[in-house]
Write a protein that holds these residues in place. Structure first.
Motif, PDB file in Angstrom:
ATOM      1  N   LEU A  62       0.131   1.303   2.687  1.00 10.39           N
ATOM      2  CA  LEU A  62      -0.750   0.538   1.805  1.00 10.39           C
ATOM      3  C   LEU A  62      -1.870   1.404   1.235  1.00 10.39           C
ATOM      4  O   LEU A  62      -2.242   1.259   0.061  1.00 10.39           O
ATOM      5  N   SER A  66      -2.392   2.069  -2.747  1.00 11.80           N
ATOM      6  CA  SER A  66      -3.627   1.820  -3.478  1.00 11.80           C
ATOM      7  C   SER A  66      -4.051   3.048  -4.272  1.00 11.80           C
ATOM      8  O   SER A  66      -4.488   2.939  -5.430  1.00 11.80           O
ATOM      9  N   LEU A 108      -6.387  -3.550  -0.752  1.00 13.55           N
ATOM     10  CA  LEU A 108      -5.295  -2.894  -0.019  1.00 13.55           C
ATOM     11  C   LEU A 108      -5.820  -1.762   0.855  1.00 13.55           C
ATOM     12  O   LEU A 108      -5.456  -1.645   2.033  1.00 13.55           O
TER      13      LEU A 108
END
Length: 299
Positions: A62, A66, A108
């Motif tokens: 994640l 991002s 995120l």
């Protein structure tokens, strides 16, 4: 609703899904996630739980997603000038270039760092953050358009993933994860410069001072060769710090293959040899990661 309308709607939904997946650069994210898991596997210490392994994998993925999305958000105008990137979702307008995306990216990253902190420890969480920060801010915002050596420092993003995985087991970080992080740091420049030589016209048109644009393809190809040799030598260093035979075989096979292809690139700096060197870098890293994982399993 007729069949044609249903088919059109399905294609639209499928294309939207592809655009979103491409936005977050999940293929790169999965590779970075794997380096974090290898960092965890090679580090001596108490075995992490399945839950901790899952949190590490998702937090690194994640955070990488991002940073990848932020890169495309910032670069949407210059992406239109490059053959390789002009079909990206922000560049084409397939996804709206709206500040709401920045909120999602921040969420995120924040969720990834917080999860790593709660499930692992603060050192692991710090390295998860630093990986995204170096790619999204240091490379994309500060260095990419200022220096031909941009990718050298930007390459630290992959190194931090290894350290995040190692810190999840032992926050003290022994020599083996540091050496593997060094290998990742040295791997990124010849990997990316090979691709940049193949696409040097694109970078020149977009005004990005990548090494082949500044030095020319021939000199840049020689730099790739020197960088690859340094990478190969560094990849053997873990053998002096506890890595075993399985690791050594993978490091030798992958490293020599990459050196051979970069030698061919230095002799004939053209698109075909540059792409061969680029793909060799992927093979080298894949063999190295698999060998390190096997070596940890056999110990």
């Amino acid at each position: 609703m007729n069949t044609a309308t249903l088919s059109s709607g399905t294609r639209t939904t499928a294309q939207l899904a592809r655009d979103v997946i491409s936005l977050f650069k999940l293929r790169i994210g999965v590779l970075i996630m794997l380096t974090a898991l290898v960092g965890m596997a090679i580090t001596p210490g108490p075995a992490p739980s399945a839950w901790q392994v899952l949190v590490l994998a998702l937090s690194v993925l994640l955070a990488s997603a991002s940073a990848g999305a932020f890169n495309q958000y910032v670069e949407h105008e210059s992406d239109r000038l490059m053959q390789r990137t002009r079909r990206r979702a922000f560049a084409t307008g397939a996804l709206p270039h709206h500040p709401a995306w920045l909120v999602l990216m921040a969420a995120l990253l924040g969720g990834a760092v917080a999860s790593a902190w709660l499930a692992l420890n603060a050192v692991a969480a710090l390295h998860v953050f630093l990986g995204a920060f170096f790619y999204g801010v240091v490379y994309t915002l500060w260095l990419k358009r200022r220096t031909a050596w941009n990718i050298v420092i930007g390459g630290l993003a992959g190194s931090f993933a290894v350290l995040a995985g190692a810190a999840a087991v032992d926050p003290a970080l022994g020599p083996l994860p540091w050496l593997l992080a060094l290998v990742l740091f040295l791997w990124t420049p010849p990997h990316f410069w090979s691709l940049a030589i193949a696409n040097s016209t694109d970078y020149a048109q977009a005004g990005v001072p990548m090494l082949p644009v500044v030095l020319g393809p021939q000199r840049a190809a020689r730099v790739v060769l020197v960088s690859t040799v340094l990478l190969f030598l560094a990849s053997l260093a873990p053998l002096a710090h506890g890595a075993g035979v399985a690791y050594g075989i993978g490091a030798l096979a992958g490293g020599l293959h990459f050196v051979r292809k970069s030698w061919a690139l230095a002799r004939r700096p053209e698109r075909a040899t540059a792409m061969a060197s680029f793909f060799a870098s992927l093979i080298q890293l894949s063999l190295l990661l698999m060998a390190a994982s096997l070596d940890a399993l056999l110990r």
